[in-house]
Design a protein around this motif. Structure first.
Motif, mmCIF file in Angstrom:
data_model
loop_
_atom_site.group_PDB
_atom_site.id
_atom_site.type_symbol
_atom_site.label_atom_id
_atom_site.label_comp_id
_atom_site.label_asym_id
_atom_site.label_seq_id
_atom_site.Cartn_x
_atom_site.Cartn_y
_atom_site.Cartn_z
ATOM 1 N N GLN A 1 -23.859 -43.951 -22.257
ATOM 2 C CA GLN A 1 -22.598 -44.568 -22.647
ATOM 3 C C GLN A 1 -21.486 -44.077 -21.710
ATOM 4 O O GLN A 1 -21.570 -42.965 -21.173
ATOM 5 C CB GLN A 1 -22.224 -44.224 -24.093
ATOM 6 C CG GLN A 1 -23.199 -44.734 -25.137
ATOM 7 C CD GLN A 1 -22.684 -44.499 -26.547
ATOM 8 O OE1 GLN A 1 -21.701 -45.084 -26.985
ATOM 9 N NE2 GLN A 1 -23.366 -43.613 -27.273
ATOM 10 N N ASP A 2 -20.474 -44.893 -21.554
ATOM 11 C CA ASP A 2 -19.322 -44.537 -20.731
ATOM 12 C C ASP A 2 -18.056 -44.688 -21.552
ATOM 13 O O ASP A 2 -17.888 -45.686 -22.274
ATOM 14 C CB ASP A 2 -19.236 -45.428 -19.485
ATOM 15 C CG ASP A 2 -20.407 -45.207 -18.539
ATOM 16 O OD1 ASP A 2 -20.593 -44.063 -18.099
ATOM 17 O OD2 ASP A 2 -21.134 -46.179 -18.249
ATOM 18 N N GLY A 3 -17.181 -43.720 -21.427
ATOM 19 C CA GLY A 3 -15.924 -43.761 -22.171
ATOM 20 C C GLY A 3 -14.807 -43.088 -21.411
ATOM 21 O O GLY A 3 -14.951 -42.705 -20.243
ATOM 22 N N ARG A 4 -13.702 -42.915 -22.090
ATOM 23 C CA ARG A 4 -12.518 -42.363 -21.450
ATOM 24 C C ARG A 4 -11.710 -41.596 -22.493
ATOM 25 O O ARG A 4 -11.640 -42.002 -23.659
ATOM 26 C CB ARG A 4 -11.674 -43.498 -20.852
ATOM 27 C CG ARG A 4 -10.650 -43.068 -19.806
ATOM 28 C CD ARG A 4 -9.911 -44.299 -19.285
ATOM 29 N NE ARG A 4 -8.966 -43.968 -18.240
ATOM 30 C CZ ARG A 4 -9.158 -44.235 -16.958
ATOM 31 N NH1 ARG A 4 -10.269 -44.826 -16.565
ATOM 32 N NH2 ARG A 4 -8.248 -43.927 -16.052
ATOM 33 N N SER B 1 -19.215 -39.721 -19.269
ATOM 34 C CA SER B 1 -20.517 -40.376 -19.169
ATOM 35 C C SER B 1 -21.543 -39.558 -19.941
ATOM 36 O O SER B 1 -21.646 -38.343 -19.742
ATOM 37 C CB SER B 1 -20.937 -40.496 -17.694
ATOM 38 O OG SER B 1 -22.271 -40.950 -17.582
ATOM 39 N N THR B 2 -22.284 -40.215 -20.837
ATOM 40 C CA THR B 2 -23.347 -39.531 -21.573
ATOM 41 C C THR B 2 -24.706 -40.013 -21.084
ATOM 42 O O THR B 2 -24.855 -41.176 -20.688
ATOM 43 C CB THR B 2 -23.242 -39.782 -23.090
ATOM 44 O OG1 THR B 2 -23.591 -41.144 -23.369
ATOM 45 C CG2 THR B 2 -21.840 -39.505 -23.592
ATOM 46 N N LEU B 3 -25.689 -39.120 -21.125
ATOM 47 C CA LEU B 3 -27.034 -39.452 -20.650
ATOM 48 C C LEU B 3 -28.075 -38.772 -21.541
ATOM 49 O O LEU B 3 -28.086 -37.541 -21.641
ATOM 50 C CB LEU B 3 -27.214 -38.983 -19.203
ATOM 51 C CG LEU B 3 -28.606 -39.204 -18.585
ATOM 52 C CD1 LEU B 3 -28.856 -40.694 -18.378
ATOM 53 C CD2 LEU B 3 -28.718 -38.448 -17.268
ATOM 54 N N PRO B 4 -28.937 -39.547 -22.204
ATOM 55 C CA PRO B 4 -29.985 -38.927 -23.031
ATOM 56 C C PRO B 4 -30.972 -38.146 -22.153
ATOM 57 O O PRO B 4 -31.488 -38.675 -21.166
ATOM 58 C CB PRO B 4 -30.669 -40.121 -23.690
ATOM 59 C CG PRO B 4 -29.705 -41.254 -23.561
ATOM 60 C CD PRO B 4 -28.953 -41.019 -22.296
ATOM 61 N N THR B 5 -31.209 -36.886 -22.493
ATOM 62 C CA THR B 5 -32.192 -36.071 -21.781
ATOM 63 C C THR B 5 -33.245 -35.597 -22.780
ATOM 64 O O THR B 5 -33.176 -35.909 -23.974
ATOM 65 C CB THR B 5 -31.531 -34.867 -21.092
ATOM 66 O OG1 THR B 5 -31.051 -33.947 -22.097
ATOM 67 C CG2 THR B 5 -30.376 -35.299 -20.194
ATOM 68 N N LEU B 6 -34.182 -34.811 -22.297
ATOM 69 C CA LEU B 6 -35.291 -34.372 -23.147
ATOM 70 C C LEU B 6 -34.812 -33.572 -24.352
ATOM 71 O O LEU B 6 -35.385 -33.665 -25.437
ATOM 72 C CB LEU B 6 -36.265 -33.533 -22.310
ATOM 73 C CG LEU B 6 -37.590 -33.155 -22.972
ATOM 74 C CD1 LEU B 6 -38.368 -34.408 -23.346
ATOM 75 C CD2 LEU B 6 -38.400 -32.271 -22.034
ATOM 76 N N TRP B 7 -33.725 -32.776 -24.179
ATOM 77 C CA TRP B 7 -33.296 -31.868 -25.248
ATOM 78 C C TRP B 7 -31.920 -32.216 -25.809
ATOM 79 O O TRP B 7 -31.296 -31.401 -26.461
ATOM 80 C CB TRP B 7 -33.287 -30.426 -24.738
ATOM 81 C CG TRP B 7 -34.595 -30.018 -24.159
ATOM 82 C CD1 TRP B 7 -34.891 -29.812 -22.858
ATOM 83 C CD2 TRP B 7 -35.811 -29.810 -24.873
ATOM 84 N NE1 TRP B 7 -36.208 -29.498 -22.696
ATOM 85 C CE2 TRP B 7 -36.812 -29.477 -23.930
ATOM 86 C CE3 TRP B 7 -36.168 -29.885 -26.226
ATOM 87 C CZ2 TRP B 7 -38.130 -29.215 -24.290
ATOM 88 C CZ3 TRP B 7 -37.488 -29.615 -26.582
ATOM 89 C CH2 TRP B 7 -38.437 -29.285 -25.616
ATOM 90 N N GLY B 8 -31.460 -33.435 -25.580
ATOM 91 C CA GLY B 8 -30.160 -33.842 -26.110
ATOM 92 C C GLY B 8 -29.396 -34.647 -25.083
ATOM 93 O O GLY B 8 -29.941 -35.082 -24.067
#
Length: 560
Positions: A249-252, A268-275
């Protein structure tokens, strides 16, 4: 920095400085004292003693002063940081100010206006003054806060101009420590001059890193159990979907620091293996207002850029990797062009810097607002200047080039490693050679290198043969003095701030002929060198020769 300050004029009259020193080092110096100490044999401490003697002002060793003794009513962060002055204390109606420049009368008047007191200057070591200012406003990133700190940071306001304002108060009482913690992290990043913040979850740990002067530094390791609460708070602030953890997701965020000052963050959010990993970029609109003189252009490069901006039509391309300062270079140019008689429109993804007087469009692929569609709309609105955030495909390239050929000035960016490669990239996209040769007027390739700290940098001796191997010419190598990073309490690993390194290539008739006959980037680079356009490596070596940065840093950001 005011190169016409009374202190500099005094140094020139005494023979400590020459006008040539100001021309050579003025643009790369961060302060008046930095200019003087980099151009003379004075250290900041010996120059403070000399100022005390010249202006009959008391000298004080600030090392023995505890900033916690400053009365809170005398602390005005904006004034202190702007003028590099610390109030030492008050006696009756007199306020004693620690300064490294006893001729900065505007600063003293500002303090008198804000406090209603008379002021008296006390000369101190500039390096020690910088250290004390950082101590005065530095704050740790732990959760153990005093009541006053807790209240101050919990009062930081997030702009709630978008919809769903009620979401901003989700679990505020339960998550108050997290709210304070995040606000404190953000404030620390701003104070330390970070460009990015990285929130990174792992299986058993969680870390927070700041990118300062292009290098990542770990600043905090909160418990891994707080990972979800931290990411949820940041997503609330960014107006993102808290429940969505499977997609990027992208935000401001617009964080209101005071009633008149706010700071923007791109999130900017990015799903990774641990969160979810979260990266926040600090968007500083003031960077576009600094002016072309402080960006690091050599005199001839600056002239080429200004001449291209003065043309009624054509295309100016800025190239380099992410984080190399392309946006600042473009907006510096737009700021120069931003006059009431010009119609300026920009298409960006995202809009990073807000400038009054410029029509800025946010690209939105879901709404079919692409770069190409935005450009088509611009051309129906009688533009004089068009800025395209990035040329990513043939369609955008073709429309941009047609605009440049039909009486418009077009500015844009490409992701290539050098100016000559930018031309071949356009050809590889499918743009005809005659369109490239007739529309592109100037290409700027750039990198950002860390500046050496003027307080601790030391001369570095290298063998003559090694200097030649690195790219210095024979005559220059015989008289060259390079400097290396050391590190002190005023800097980060021997560096403080960054400076641009540029390759500015004008599309001359000779280069246009190479393009027309299908020449490659190596041929263009060779002709560019013959015409006197320095490549990134040579521009970097010139910065190292001037003592602005180190050879090691030039080797980090350029290749040879």
């Amino acid at each position: 920095m005011n190169v016409n300050s009374p202190l500099i004029r005094k140094c020139i009259s005494l023979g400590y400085l020459t006008p040539e020193d100001i021309t050579a080092r003025g643009a790369s110096s961060t302060s008046v004292i930095d200019l003087i100490t980099s151009s003379t044999d004075f250290t900041s401490k010996t120059f403070a003693a000399k100022c005390s003697e010249l202006f009959n002002v008391p000298f004080f060793d600030l090392a023995c002063f505890d900033v916690s003794n400053i009365p809170s009513e005398l602390i005005n962060e904006s004034l202190i940081r702007k003028h590099h002055i610390i109030p030492l204390g008050q006696k009756k109606r007199t306020l004693y100010l620690a300064t490294s420049d006893p001729t900065d009368f505007d600063a003293f008047e500002n303090f008198e206006f804000n406090t209603g007191l008379q002021t008296e200057a006390i000369v101190v070591d500039f390096a020690e003054l910088e250290k004390k200012i950082e101590q005065l406003f530095d704050s740790s990133t732990g959760l153990d806060l005093s009541d006053d700190e807790f209240k101050e940071l919990s009062d930081l306001e997030v702009d709630t101009s978008s919809e769903n304002k009620e979401d901003d108060n989700i679990d505020d009482k339960e998550d108050a420590p997290i709210i304070v913690y995040i606000n404190k992290i953000l404030m620390d990043a701003i104070r330390k001059g970070a460009s990015d913040l990285h929130f990174e979850p792992y299986e058993f740990t969680y870390r927070i890193r700041f990118r300062i002067d292009g290098i990542l530094h770990e600043v905090a390791t909160p418990p891994q159990a707080l990972a979800n609460r931290i990411s949820a708070r940041v997503k609330v602030m960014s107006r993102l979907d808290i429940a969505e953890k499977r997609k990027p997701q992208d935000g401001r965020i617009k964080l209101k620091i005071t009633k008149k000052k706010s700071i923007d963050f791109r999130v900017s959010t990015l799903p990774t293996l641990w969160g979810e990993k979260i990266v926040m970029r600090i968007l500083d609109s003031s960077s576009a207002m600094l002016g072309i003189d402080v960006l690091g252009y050599e005199a001839e490069q600056k002239e080429l850029y200004l001449n291209a901006l003065a043309q009624p039509q054509g295309m100016i391309l800025v190239t380099g990797p992410t984080g190399s300062g392309k946006t600042v270079s473009l907006y510096t140019g737009l700021n120069i062009l931003n006059k009431p008689e010009r119609n300026i429109s920009t298409a960006e993804d995202p809009v990073e810097i807000n400038l009054a007087g410029i029509n800025q469009v946010q690209i939105n692929a879901r709404a079919d607002m692409t770069f190409a569609n935005a450009l088509r709309a611009f051309l129906r609105q009688d533009p004089d200047v068009v800025m395209v955030g990035e040329i990513r495909d043939l369609e955008t390239a073709e429309i941009s080039i047609k605009a440049a050929q039909t009486g418009h000035l077009v500015l844009s960016t490409l992701h290539t490693n050098s100016a000559p490669e930018t031309l071949t990239r356009l050809l590889n996209m499918g743009v005809p050679a005659y369109n490239v040769a007739s529309s592109v007027t100037l290409i700027i390739a750039q990198r950002l290198a860390r500046r050496l700290c003027s307080n601790c940098k030391q001369p570095e001796e290298l063998p003559y043969e090694e200097l030649i191997r690195q790219g210095f010419d024979e005559k220059q190598s015989k008289e060259l003095t390079l400097f290396k990073a050391v590190g002190c309490e005023l800097c980060t690993e021997g560096y403080k701030g960054r400076v641009g390194i540029y390759e500015v290539m004008q599309i001359t008739p000779e280069i246009a002929q190479i393009i027309m006959r299908g020449g490659n980037s190596l041929e263009i680079a060779e002709k560019s060198k013959e015409l006197g356009f320095n490549n990134l490596r040579l521009s970097g070596l010139r910065k190292a020769a001037k003592g602005v940065t180190s050879l090691a840093e030039i080797n980090r950001v350029t290749s040879f």
